[in-house]
Design a protein around this motif. Structure first.
Motif, PDB file in Angstrom:
ATOM      1  N   HIS A   2      -1.095  -0.906  -4.293  1.00  0.00           N
ATOM      2  CA  HIS A   2      -2.400  -0.261  -4.098  1.00  0.00           C
ATOM      3  C   HIS A   2      -2.193   1.147  -3.545  1.00  0.00           C
ATOM      4  O   HIS A   2      -1.574   1.332  -2.499  1.00  0.00           O
ATOM      5  CB  HIS A   2      -3.264  -1.059  -3.130  1.00  0.00           C
ATOM      6  CG  HIS A   2      -4.566  -0.378  -2.817  1.00  0.00           C
ATOM      7  ND1 HIS A   2      -5.553  -0.205  -3.758  1.00  0.00           N
ATOM      8  CD2 HIS A   2      -5.038   0.201  -1.673  1.00  0.00           C
ATOM      9  CE1 HIS A   2      -6.574   0.436  -3.223  1.00  0.00           C
ATOM     10  NE2 HIS A   2      -6.278   0.704  -1.962  1.00  0.00           N
ATOM     11  N   ALA A  24      -5.610   3.616   2.203  1.00  0.00           N
ATOM     12  CA  ALA A  24      -4.752   2.520   1.736  1.00  0.00           C
ATOM     13  C   ALA A  24      -4.362   1.602   2.886  1.00  0.00           C
ATOM     14  O   ALA A  24      -4.303   0.377   2.727  1.00  0.00           O
ATOM     15  CB  ALA A  24      -3.505   3.080   1.052  1.00  0.00           C
ATOM     16  N   ILE A  27      -4.900  -2.438   3.280  1.00  0.00           N
ATOM     17  CA  ILE A  27      -3.769  -3.347   3.504  1.00  0.00           C
ATOM     18  C   ILE A  27      -3.979  -4.181   4.758  1.00  0.00           C
ATOM     19  O   ILE A  27      -3.674  -5.383   4.785  1.00  0.00           O
ATOM     20  CB  ILE A  27      -2.453  -2.539   3.575  1.00  0.00           C
ATOM     21  CG1 ILE A  27      -2.117  -1.948   2.205  1.00  0.00           C
ATOM     22  CG2 ILE A  27      -1.305  -3.405   4.079  1.00  0.00           C
ATOM     23  CD1 ILE A  27      -1.944  -2.971   1.102  1.00  0.00           C
ATOM     24  N   GLY A  72       0.824  -1.198   0.000  1.00  0.00           N
ATOM     25  CA  GLY A  72       0.000   0.000   0.000  1.00  0.00           C
ATOM     26  C   GLY A  72       0.858   1.247   0.000  1.00  0.00           C
ATOM     27  O   GLY A  72       1.974   1.243   0.515  1.00  0.00           O
ATOM     28  N   PHE A  78       3.850  -1.596   3.464  1.00  0.00           N
ATOM     29  CA  PHE A  78       3.243  -0.262   3.349  1.00  0.00           C
ATOM     30  C   PHE A  78       4.303   0.815   3.173  1.00  0.00           C
ATOM     31  O   PHE A  78       5.382   0.752   3.770  1.00  0.00           O
ATOM     32  CB  PHE A  78       2.402   0.060   4.584  1.00  0.00           C
ATOM     33  CG  PHE A  78       1.413   1.169   4.331  1.00  0.00           C
ATOM     34  CD1 PHE A  78       0.199   0.891   3.744  1.00  0.00           C
ATOM     35  CD2 PHE A  78       1.717   2.479   4.653  1.00  0.00           C
ATOM     36  CE1 PHE A  78      -0.714   1.906   3.473  1.00  0.00           C
ATOM     37  CE2 PHE A  78       0.826   3.502   4.389  1.00  0.00           C
ATOM     38  CZ  PHE A  78      -0.399   3.217   3.796  1.00  0.00           C
TER      39      PHE A  78
END
Length: 319
Positions: A135, A42, A46, A7, A58
């Motif tokens: 993402h 996000a 995640i 993320g 992340f």
């Protein structure tokens, strides 16, 4: 280390105030309760993917304050790798003050803090090498769009074999297609709600569809930009998904809504989980709707998110 999903977005501490009603201009309401949790669009997605058993990491930024400590610990407790999170010695971490009424509807006020101060050279391409999906979600963009520029630069640098999904949120959607175009050039999957879709495609509607705003028409506009898969989140009406060849309207699960915070992020987690595990867009949307339904049954963005055992019957039972 390679990940299933990484993320890239804001990290916020969500302070959610339960109120008798959401006050409008010159109105008053009163607070009936307060809860505090870790969030960021996000990051919520995640965490949802990690609970479903995927290997996650992340990219973001926190300050050296109480909120930053909470945010890092929360990711670690959720088995999310934090090597991509940048620690800023000064400033304050992101905070969202949210007001949730008796029907679970909400109003949010964002203090981005250091979320908006990510420099392009602070984000390392090697962190996502070998990952299946990157993402992304929005930043506020208060400080010269630093973090937004970092996202755009990062997209140019990552290997082409990494699929990119994005949830633009209202913050990016209201900036219009010209702003988001650099993101869309690298995006494979877009996860967007109906109001955001209308905002994003407003100018295109005027030229091509004469104001006929539908999920189908808005998605056609995005497909023209080379997007592979589009999911349009429609709240309690469910979701519309398309890959340009197949399209489905999927009903939402009927549950008692306590708090809608994080529902869209929860859908993202279930939908991406399905795609990563080789499911078609219809089954992936079903999983996304189910994960979202579990989210809204609890207060906060992640408290209700299921683990992989919580969706096992749904996954195996769908034909």
């Amino acid at each position: 280390m390679s990940f299933d999903v990484v993320g890239f977005g804001a990290l916020n501490v969500d302070k959610l105030y339960n109120v008798n009603k959401i006050a409008h201009e010159d109105e008053e309401s009163y607070i009936t309760g307060l809860s505090e949790s870790c969030g960021g669009s996000a990051a919520n997605t995640i965490v949802g993917l990690s609970r479903l058993g995927l290997n996650t990491g992340f990219i973001g930024k926190v300050a050296s304050d109480r909120e930053g400590t909470l945010l890092l610990k929360n990711l670690e407790d959720e088995n999310v790798d934090t090597d991509g999170v940048i620690l800023e010695s000064d400033g304050r971490s992101g905070v969202v003050s949210g007001f949730v009424d008796r029907d679970g509807q909400r109003a949010l006020y964002v203090d981005p803090g250091v979320n908006d101060l990510i420099e392009q050279d602070e984000v390392q391409t090697g962190y996502v090498t070998g990952s299946k999906v990157l993402h992304m979600a929005s930043f506020v963009g208060k400080f010269e769009d630093k973090s937004i520029k970092a996202q755009k630069t990062f997209l140019k640098r990552i290997p082409d074999d990494i699929s990119v999904s994005i949830d633009p949120g209202r913050l990016y959607a209201e900036r219009g297609m010209d702003f988001l175009e650099k993101f869309l050039e690298k995006t494979n999957i877009i996860l967007i709600n109906e109001a955001e879709l209308n905002l994003l495609t407003e100018e295109k509607y005027r030229g091509n569809y004469k104001g006929n705003k539908t999920c189908e028409n808005g998605s056609k506009i995005l497909l023209d930009y080379g997007i592979d898969i589009i999911a349009v989140k429609r709240g309690d009406k469910g979701v519309y998904v398309t890959d340009g060849c197949r399209s489905y309207f999927m009903d939402a699960f009927k549950v008692q809504c306590v708090d809608t915070t994080g529902a869209g992020d929860a859908f993202n987690a279930g939908f991406l989980y399905g795609l990563i595990n080789g499911e078609n867009i219809e089954k992936s949307a079903l999983i996304g709707n189910f994960v979202a339904s579990k989210c809204v049954e609890e207060c906060g963005a992640t408290d209700g998110l299921p683990d992989v055992y919580g969706i096992a019957g749904l996954v195996t039972g769908f034909k």
